[in-house]
Design a protein around this motif. Structure first.
Motif, PDB file in Angstrom:
ATOM      1  N   VAL A  89       0.840  -1.203   0.000  1.00  0.00           N
ATOM      2  CA  VAL A  89       0.000   0.000   0.000  1.00  0.00           C
ATOM      3  C   VAL A  89       0.874   1.251   0.000  1.00  0.00           C
ATOM      4  CG1 VAL A  89      -1.636   1.331   1.385  1.00  0.00           C
ATOM      5  CG2 VAL A  89      -2.003  -1.110   1.046  1.00  0.00           C
ATOM      6  N   ARG A  90       1.933   1.238   0.783  1.00  0.00           N
ATOM      7  CA  ARG A  90       2.832   2.397   0.820  1.00  0.00           C
ATOM      8  C   ARG A  90       3.496   2.618  -0.530  1.00  0.00           C
ATOM      9  NH1 ARG A  90       6.858   2.263   5.616  1.00  0.00           N
ATOM     10  NH2 ARG A  90       7.303   4.303   4.745  1.00  0.00           N
ATOM     11  N   GLU A  91       3.913   1.533  -1.180  1.00  0.00           N
ATOM     12  CA  GLU A  91       4.534   1.662  -2.501  1.00  0.00           C
ATOM     13  C   GLU A  91       3.535   2.180  -3.523  1.00  0.00           C
ATOM     14  OE1 GLU A  91       7.703   1.231  -3.613  1.00  0.00           O
ATOM     15  OE2 GLU A  91       8.223   1.078  -1.487  1.00  0.00           O
ATOM     16  N   TYR A  92       2.317   1.689  -3.459  1.00  0.00           N
ATOM     17  CA  TYR A  92       1.285   2.137  -4.397  1.00  0.00           C
ATOM     18  C   TYR A  92       0.981   3.626  -4.210  1.00  0.00           C
ATOM     19  CZ  TYR A  92      -3.217   2.641  -6.704  1.00  0.00           C
ATOM     20  OH  TYR A  92      -4.249   3.078  -7.490  1.00  0.00           O
ATOM     21  N   ARG A  93       0.925   4.067  -2.967  1.00  0.00           N
ATOM     22  CA  ARG A  93       0.653   5.486  -2.698  1.00  0.00           C
ATOM     23  C   ARG A  93       1.797   6.383  -3.149  1.00  0.00           C
ATOM     24  NH1 ARG A  93      -2.271   5.811   3.218  1.00  0.00           N
ATOM     25  NH2 ARG A  93      -4.245   4.882   2.556  1.00  0.00           N
ATOM     26  N   SER A  94       2.994   5.827  -3.189  1.00  0.00           N
ATOM     27  CA  SER A  94       4.126   6.641  -3.619  1.00  0.00           C
ATOM     28  C   SER A  94       4.322   6.600  -5.127  1.00  0.00           C
ATOM     29  CB  SER A  94       5.409   6.192  -2.912  1.00  0.00           C
ATOM     30  OG  SER A  94       5.780   4.908  -3.354  1.00  0.00           O
ATOM     31  N   GLY A  95       3.390   5.981  -5.850  1.00  0.00           N
ATOM     32  CA  GLY A  95       3.443   6.024  -7.301  1.00  0.00           C
ATOM     33  C   GLY A  95       3.807   4.731  -7.987  1.00  0.00           C
ATOM     34  N   ALA A  96       3.933   3.650  -7.271  1.00  0.00           N
ATOM     35  CA  ALA A  96       4.284   2.378  -7.889  1.00  0.00           C
ATOM     36  C   ALA A  96       3.073   1.786  -8.607  1.00  0.00           C
ATOM     37  CB  ALA A  96       4.797   1.399  -6.828  1.00  0.00           C
ATOM     38  N   SER A  97       3.295   0.697  -9.283  1.00  0.00           N
ATOM     39  CA  SER A  97       2.250   0.047 -10.068  1.00  0.00           C
ATOM     40  C   SER A  97       1.142  -0.510  -9.170  1.00  0.00           C
ATOM     41  CB  SER A  97       2.872  -1.101 -10.872  1.00  0.00           C
ATOM     42  OG  SER A  97       1.878  -1.860 -11.500  1.00  0.00           O
ATOM     43  N   PHE A  98      -0.050  -0.616  -9.755  1.00  0.00           N
ATOM     44  CA  PHE A  98      -1.201  -1.198  -9.064  1.00  0.00           C
ATOM     45  C   PHE A  98      -0.959  -2.670  -8.725  1.00  0.00           C
ATOM     46  CE2 PHE A  98      -5.424  -3.269  -9.287  1.00  0.00           C
ATOM     47  CZ  PHE A  98      -6.016  -2.616  -8.229  1.00  0.00           C
ATOM     48  N   LEU A  99      -0.064  -3.304  -9.464  1.00  0.00           N
ATOM     49  CA  LEU A  99       0.233  -4.714  -9.226  1.00  0.00           C
ATOM     50  C   LEU A  99       0.847  -4.956  -7.845  1.00  0.00           C
ATOM     51  CD1 LEU A  99       1.521  -5.821 -12.723  1.00  0.00           C
ATOM     52  CD2 LEU A  99      -0.718  -6.246 -11.678  1.00  0.00           C
ATOM     53  N   TRP A 100       1.513  -3.951  -7.283  1.00  0.00           N
ATOM     54  CA  TRP A 100       2.028  -4.081  -5.917  1.00  0.00           C
ATOM     55  C   TRP A 100       0.884  -4.316  -4.938  1.00  0.00           C
ATOM     56  CZ3 TRP A 100       6.733  -4.705  -3.959  1.00  0.00           C
ATOM     57  CH2 TRP A 100       7.821  -4.363  -4.739  1.00  0.00           C
ATOM     58  N   LEU A 101      -0.164  -3.531  -5.112  1.00  0.00           N
ATOM     59  CA  LEU A 101      -1.325  -3.657  -4.241  1.00  0.00           C
ATOM     60  C   LEU A 101      -2.010  -5.007  -4.419  1.00  0.00           C
ATOM     61  CD1 LEU A 101      -2.878  -2.017  -2.155  1.00  0.00           C
ATOM     62  CD2 LEU A 101      -4.292  -1.135  -4.002  1.00  0.00           C
ATOM     63  N   VAL A 102      -2.136  -5.447  -5.656  1.00  0.00           N
ATOM     64  CA  VAL A 102      -2.760  -6.741  -5.948  1.00  0.00           C
ATOM     65  C   VAL A 102      -1.925  -7.879  -5.361  1.00  0.00           C
ATOM     66  CG1 VAL A 102      -3.392  -8.330  -7.805  1.00  0.00           C
ATOM     67  CG2 VAL A 102      -3.942  -5.901  -8.000  1.00  0.00           C
ATOM     68  N   ALA A 103      -0.628  -7.815  -5.546  1.00  0.00           N
ATOM     69  CA  ALA A 103       0.249  -8.863  -5.021  1.00  0.00           C
ATOM     70  C   ALA A 103       0.193  -8.914  -3.494  1.00  0.00           C
ATOM     71  CB  ALA A 103       1.686  -8.632  -5.487  1.00  0.00           C
ATOM     72  N   GLY A 104       0.206  -7.761  -2.853  1.00  0.00           N
ATOM     73  CA  GLY A 104       0.113  -7.737  -1.388  1.00  0.00           C
ATOM     74  C   GLY A 104      -1.192  -8.326  -0.896  1.00  0.00           C
ATOM     75  N   ALA A 105      -2.292  -8.005  -1.569  1.00  0.00           N
ATOM     76  CA  ALA A 105      -3.596  -8.534  -1.164  1.00  0.00           C
ATOM     77  C   ALA A 105      -3.677 -10.041  -1.380  1.00  0.00           C
ATOM     78  CB  ALA A 105      -4.706  -7.831  -1.937  1.00  0.00           C
ATOM     79  N   VAL A 106      -3.137 -10.525  -2.482  1.00  0.00           N
ATOM     80  CA  VAL A 106      -3.167 -11.967  -2.760  1.00  0.00           C
ATOM     81  C   VAL A 106      -2.342 -12.728  -1.730  1.00  0.00           C
ATOM     82  CG1 VAL A 106      -2.380 -13.717  -4.408  1.00  0.00           C
ATOM     83  CG2 VAL A 106      -3.690 -11.752  -5.206  1.00  0.00           C
ATOM     84  N   ILE A 107      -1.192 -12.215  -1.390  1.00  0.00           N
ATOM     85  CA  ILE A 107      -0.347 -12.877  -0.387  1.00  0.00           C
ATOM     86  C   ILE A 107      -1.039 -12.890   0.964  1.00  0.00           C
ATOM     87  CG2 ILE A 107       1.807 -12.662   0.922  1.00  0.00           C
ATOM     88  CD1 ILE A 107       3.079 -11.662  -1.722  1.00  0.00           C
ATOM     89  N   PHE A 108      -1.629 -11.758   1.354  1.00  0.00           N
ATOM     90  CA  PHE A 108      -2.319 -11.695   2.638  1.00  0.00           C
ATOM     91  C   PHE A 108      -3.517 -12.648   2.672  1.00  0.00           C
ATOM     92  CE2 PHE A 108      -5.622  -9.815   5.374  1.00  0.00           C
ATOM     93  CZ  PHE A 108      -4.981  -9.972   6.589  1.00  0.00           C
ATOM     94  N   LEU A 109      -4.303 -12.680   1.614  1.00  0.00           N
ATOM     95  CA  LEU A 109      -5.458 -13.587   1.579  1.00  0.00           C
ATOM     96  C   LEU A 109      -5.029 -15.045   1.592  1.00  0.00           C
ATOM     97  CD1 LEU A 109      -7.789 -11.751  -0.942  1.00  0.00           C
ATOM     98  CD2 LEU A 109      -8.087 -11.982   1.533  1.00  0.00           C
ATOM     99  N   GLY A 110      -3.929 -15.349   0.918  1.00  0.00           N
ATOM    100  CA  GLY A 110      -3.423 -16.730   0.925  1.00  0.00           C
ATOM    101  C   GLY A 110      -2.966 -17.174   2.303  1.00  0.00           C
ATOM    102  N   THR A 111      -2.269 -16.302   2.997  1.00  0.00           N
ATOM    103  CA  THR A 111      -1.809 -16.660   4.344  1.00  0.00           C
ATOM    104  C   THR A 111      -2.984 -16.740   5.323  1.00  0.00           C
ATOM    105  OG1 THR A 111      -1.305 -14.346   4.845  1.00  0.00           O
ATOM    106  CG2 THR A 111       0.499 -15.715   4.018  1.00  0.00           C
TER     107      THR A 111
END
Length: 64
Positions: A25-47
């Motif tokens: 989320v921090r990376e996405y807010r600083s201008g990174a790709s939306f895929l960072w947010l998607v990857a973080g959410a997928v990892i969190f949901l998997g765990t």
């Protein structure tokens, strides 16, 4: 005993997944790709799913 250890490892996995989600989320807010947010959410949901599965197995008791 094995199920308890697995649930404990899964709990630490959820903590690590939460940290990765916060970083994504921090990376996405600083201008990174939306895929960072998607990857973080997928990892969190998997765990989270793994923790729920392990807790259910722990509560079910020993397999007959």
């Amino acid at each position: 005993m094995t199920h308890r250890i697995s649930a404990l490892i899964s709990a630490f996995g959820v903590l690590a997944g939460m940290v990765l989600l916060v970083l994504a989320v921090r990376e996405y807010r600083s201008g990174a790709s939306f895929l960072w947010l998607v990857a973080g959410a997928v990892i969190f949901l998997g765990t989270s799913y793994t923790l729920v599965r392990d807790v259910r197995r722990l509560r079910a008791g020993p397999a007959a």
